[in-house]
Scaffold this active site. Sequence first.
Site, mmCIF file in Angstrom:
data_model
loop_
_atom_site.group_PDB
_atom_site.id
_atom_site.type_symbol
_atom_site.label_atom_id
_atom_site.label_comp_id
_atom_site.label_asym_id
_atom_site.label_seq_id
_atom_site.Cartn_x
_atom_site.Cartn_y
_atom_site.Cartn_z
ATOM 1 N N GLY A 180 0.827 -1.200 0.000
ATOM 2 C CA GLY A 180 0.000 0.000 0.000
ATOM 3 C C GLY A 180 0.858 1.245 0.000
ATOM 4 O O GLY A 180 2.081 1.189 0.151
ATOM 5 N N GLY A 225 2.568 5.622 4.675
ATOM 6 C CA GLY A 225 1.857 6.299 5.750
ATOM 7 C C GLY A 225 0.502 5.735 6.111
ATOM 8 O O GLY A 225 -0.252 6.386 6.833
ATOM 9 N N THR A 228 3.803 -0.556 8.844
ATOM 10 C CA THR A 228 4.828 -0.877 9.834
ATOM 11 C C THR A 228 4.251 -0.915 11.240
ATOM 12 O O THR A 228 4.549 -1.824 12.029
ATOM 13 C CB THR A 228 5.964 0.158 9.761
ATOM 14 O OG1 THR A 228 6.507 0.163 8.443
ATOM 15 C CG2 THR A 228 7.052 -0.169 10.766
ATOM 16 N N SER A 243 -8.908 4.484 -18.200
ATOM 17 C CA SER A 243 -10.240 4.630 -17.601
ATOM 18 C C SER A 243 -10.907 5.963 -17.908
ATOM 19 O O SER A 243 -12.003 6.223 -17.420
ATOM 20 C CB SER A 243 -10.157 4.431 -16.081
ATOM 21 O OG SER A 243 -9.327 5.401 -15.502
ATOM 22 N N LYS A 261 -11.296 6.834 -6.345
ATOM 23 C CA LYS A 261 -11.917 7.742 -7.311
ATOM 24 C C LYS A 261 -13.254 8.263 -6.793
ATOM 25 O O LYS A 261 -13.561 9.466 -6.911
ATOM 26 C CB LYS A 261 -12.109 7.028 -8.655
ATOM 27 C CG LYS A 261 -10.807 6.692 -9.364
ATOM 28 C CD LYS A 261 -11.068 5.914 -10.644
ATOM 29 C CE LYS A 261 -9.770 5.553 -11.356
ATOM 30 N NZ LYS A 261 -10.006 4.777 -12.584
#
Length: 822
Positions: A371, A374, A378, A693, A736
């Site tokens: 991902g 932030g 972790t 897209s 989106k």
Amino acid sequence: MPTESSTPNLPQTVPVCPVRGSVIYPTMVQHIDASRAISINAIEAAMAGEKVILIVSQKDKDVDDPQGGDLYDIGTACNVLRVRKNPDGTVQMLVSAVARVRVNQYHRDEYLTADIEAISVQSGPAVELRALTRELREKFEGIASGGKVSAESVQTIQGKDDAGEMADHIAFNLDFKLEDKQALLEEATVTARIRRLLTLLDTEQEVQAVQARIRAQVKEEIDKNQREYYLREQMKVIQKELHGGEEGEEGDEAEAFRTKIEALDLKPDVKKEIDREVNRLARMHPDAAEASVIRTYLTWVTELPWNTRSEDRLDVAEAAGVLDEDHYGLEKVKDRVLEFLAVRRLRKERAERGELSAEDVNKGPILVFTGPPGVGKTSIAQSIAKALGRKYVRIALGGARDESDIRGHRRTYIGAMPGRLIQGIRTAGTKNPVILLDEVDKLGTSYQGDPSSALLEVLDPSQNQHFTDHYLGVPFDLSEVMFIATANYPEQIPAALMDRMEVIDFSSYIEQEKLEIAKRYLLPRQLTQNGLKPNQISFTDAALEKLISHYTREAGVRNLEREIGTVARKVARRIATGEIKRVKVTDKELERYLGQARHTPETEGKEDMVGVSTGMFYTPVGGDILFVETSIMPGKGLVLTGQLGDVMKESARAALSYAKSHAERFHIDKDRLDNSEIHVHVPAGAIPKEGPSAGGAMATSLVSALTGIPARHDVAMTGEMTLTGRYLPIGGLKEKVLGARRAGIKHVIMPKANEPDLRDIPLHLRASMRFHPCETVDQVLDVALVGGLKALEAPRDGQATQETAGPVPSKRKTTRRSGAHA
């Protein structure tokens, strides 16, 4: 055929004395100790009668009050020679065994009696008997030489001329099982008895040979240990003389290492290798360069947790509480972690019942968290270690380019040391920590090797129990370690490495989640770090929302925490100088502390316009909307501007081909279409844009410009189109939609195949928007254009031209964004 001996005259009924664990044979004189009433009464009855008693063995020696069925049917008739009563009530009887007898029936009163008949034992063929007797003497002499039989008994046996008597005495003096001794008593012929006895003697010889071999090995090991001890003591004395009367430090150090190594309980092959290094150290001069290398190696070895492990806390409910306390949102990730703990708990319970081995309990998937930066990859690994009750070790792999970072350096190199994994294991102090392999997608390669290839063995549950670090040179078991990897871009992880891991995707936070995270975690942490008390500073929700939307643009919350820290520091300065005592930060005061807003999100158009459609795009820091503008003017060809990538340009060409192929149905003037320059522009021209897209938005803009029908300003769309008009699925729908919602969009056009992705969007956001799943471009145009397909397909008189109905310059403020992916 001759008989063994003459059959004596015996009474028909005699008292019975049961014995436990022994058999007496004819011609023997033996003491019998009796303590049970049934035996004492039988002895007294024999003495009062003809002084003849039957000695017979019990089948089960644990039976205290035997009946006839508990005794064998073959026993020994004996003459009672002497009886003596002891002060403790027991009786000692001396008997002379005279004959083998068969019991026809047992009777029970105060003692047992038996109806008996003497057994006439045949000797067997004379030649065979001589041969068997000779073989029996030889075997017995071999066994007797081993010290198993007393010298007096050996002399008695060797003096026997009768083969049957000799066999009986041998059987009595050797430690055979009761069943075997009873079988010898019951044999019908002397030859059969000797054959059975020879078989037992063969077994006894083999047992003696094994015992002798074991004694020799034990003696050899003891002699070796004594010799090594003697030599080590000699070495200590020699080293003491060499060091001027002071005892050598190396000898003491080697002994200290030996003591530590013994306490580690190492596997034999590992201990053998390490003992070899200790012996080398003990023989070396303390100032030798090699001694320092060995000393460092042994220090590493003795400090590793070879068999030290922490106990897992496998309470799923408690783990869920820890994860919820440390992290907001991330429901899918938490569910997967709790599933892992639940499976491990069930495996452990099965192992405790003996249904699974310890190795099966330790096996489990290698998780990789992927991902944007932030989003908590972790920190949730730390929470997993906390929930499990394990030690936590983080290994940063970003930029690692040397295979030795993973496997360590060989000890032949100067400054050699173990790899990061073994270093982490030593730091943890247990062999089952949680090890986080951070930024595994940032591994590099160089002429020194490929560290990602070295990780293949580490992350394979079927191989890592024999992981060998180059520095250690011996295998170390990593199977109990829980490995968790993190990556920002999973496509950069080598396929072989990715195949060994289970991917758990972390999506970007929505604004509501960021607001909750800021209030629960970020704000309290920054207040503590900047020396502020909760009553000295407070943020309104509006202030935090503005921080999120106008001062940060990210998927995670790192920049948001920095901005909160910046405000906290400025407030701390004002409080420290006495200017104020407390502050309530509102959205209007943010500019005072942070300056002008850095980001202004796009907002929906103010009105329906010809040639202007609204698309949606995705970036690693979240989603947003974009506008596609089309202008028709005299000329020829298709002009594309706005830093469009190759795929996006192809979408524009496909949209134009679709419009041309449906020109007649949409009442587009073909002559005008062939003699016009069509200019498609996507604003924010400084930002590169790529992706398929935007096909629906391109088609809507083009058809709107060519037909003069305005596109709706409150509709945003995403989806890939084909020349035949199909509407294909896309990725990043959640981000989106969140970007469109932030821009004020009320209607979203999306491919029908993406409907399952709507479940990832929070319910309260779905309720405030309307979604239009489409399978064809016709369905897209029906929603996106004012009047829909009816307006397109209806004849239009006096259709406005695009020169007069072109897009009106928008007053929206555009800002620089990272590369958008439509």
